[in-house]
Design a protein around this motif. Structure first.
Motif, PDB file in Angstrom:
ATOM      1  N   TRP A   1       0.823  -1.085  -0.030  1.00  0.00           N
ATOM      2  CA  TRP A   1       0.121  -0.086   0.049  1.00  0.00           C
ATOM      3  C   TRP A   1       0.528   1.195   0.097  1.00  0.00           C
ATOM      4  O   TRP A   1       0.504   2.401  -0.594  1.00  0.00           O
ATOM      5  N   VAL A   2       2.051   1.255   0.640  1.00  0.00           N
ATOM      6  CA  VAL A   2       2.931   2.369   0.623  1.00  0.00           C
ATOM      7  C   VAL A   2       3.482   2.548  -0.793  1.00  0.00           C
ATOM      8  O   VAL A   2       3.421   3.574  -1.363  1.00  0.00           O
ATOM      9  N   VAL A   3       3.531   1.327  -1.519  1.00  0.00           N
ATOM     10  CA  VAL A   3       3.913   1.823  -3.024  1.00  0.00           C
ATOM     11  C   VAL A   3       3.105   2.119  -3.854  1.00  0.00           C
ATOM     12  O   VAL A   3       3.240   2.859  -4.723  1.00  0.00           O
ATOM     13  N   VAL A   4       1.687   1.699  -3.622  1.00  0.00           N
ATOM     14  CA  VAL A   4       0.491   2.209  -4.457  1.00  0.00           C
ATOM     15  C   VAL A   4       0.299   3.883  -4.067  1.00  0.00           C
ATOM     16  O   VAL A   4       0.052   4.437  -4.886  1.00  0.00           O
ATOM     17  N   ALA A   5       0.609   4.114  -2.795  1.00  0.00           N
ATOM     18  CA  ALA A   5       0.250   5.401  -2.271  1.00  0.00           C
ATOM     19  C   ALA A   5       1.180   6.491  -3.072  1.00  0.00           C
ATOM     20  O   ALA A   5       1.042   7.546  -3.466  1.00  0.00           O
ATOM     21  N   VAL A   6       2.738   5.834  -3.059  1.00  0.00           N
ATOM     22  CA  VAL A   6       3.818   6.647  -3.767  1.00  0.00           C
ATOM     23  C   VAL A   6       3.261   6.988  -5.445  1.00  0.00           C
ATOM     24  O   VAL A   6       3.371   7.902  -5.764  1.00  0.00           O
ATOM     25  N   ILE A   7       3.080   5.711  -5.990  1.00  0.00           N
ATOM     26  CA  ILE A   7       2.647   6.023  -7.415  1.00  0.00           C
ATOM     27  C   ILE A   7       1.342   6.835  -7.688  1.00  0.00           C
ATOM     28  O   ILE A   7       1.353   7.616  -8.550  1.00  0.00           O
ATOM     29  N   ALA A   8       0.462   6.838  -6.799  1.00  0.00           N
ATOM     30  CA  ALA A   8      -0.647   7.570  -6.878  1.00  0.00           C
ATOM     31  C   ALA A   8      -0.458   9.013  -6.784  1.00  0.00           C
ATOM     32  O   ALA A   8      -0.912   9.868  -7.348  1.00  0.00           O
ATOM     33  N   ALA A   9       0.489   9.356  -5.618  1.00  0.00           N
ATOM     34  CA  ALA A   9       1.000  10.684  -5.370  1.00  0.00           C
ATOM     35  C   ALA A   9       1.626  11.135  -6.618  1.00  0.00           C
ATOM     36  O   ALA A   9       1.557  12.238  -7.101  1.00  0.00           O
ATOM     37  N   ILE A  10       2.533  10.395  -7.290  1.00  0.00           N
ATOM     38  CA  ILE A  10       3.361  11.002  -8.345  1.00  0.00           C
ATOM     39  C   ILE A  10       2.270  11.017  -9.694  1.00  0.00           C
ATOM     40  O   ILE A  10       2.374  12.256 -10.229  1.00  0.00           O
TER      41      ILE A  10
END
Length: 89
Positions: free
Chosen positions: A44-53
């Protein structure tokens, strides 16, 4: 200066054959790194970072489109852009 049919046909056959051979390679049981991240809950951290970018890129493009639209209107109305040095984003 194109290739003749006699040279294109073997190239096309080789390309199609190589794609078939590559598609037949066995797939492993899964991606080890993704399984580890999923097990630890860090996916979920990876998903959140990709979504933020992705959101940042979308916001930047929207702002850029608005600024370009303003400049286009200004050029249409006056014929020349304003002699303003502040075109910062």
């Amino acid at each position: 200066m194109g290739l003749s049919f006699l040279t294109k046909a073997p190239l096309a056959a080789l390309l199609l054959l190589s794609q078939q051979l590559m598609a037949q390679q066995p797939v492993s049981n899964g991606v080890e790194m993704a399984d580890k991240l999923r097990a630890d809950g860090k996916i979920w951290v990876v998903v959140a970072v990709i979504a933020a970018i992705f959101a940042g890129i979308i916001i930047y493009l929207v702002r850029l489109d608005r600024q370009i639209g303003k400049l286009e209107k200004e050029v249409k109305q006056t014929g020349t852009p304003a002699q303003k040095n502040d075109y910062s984003l």
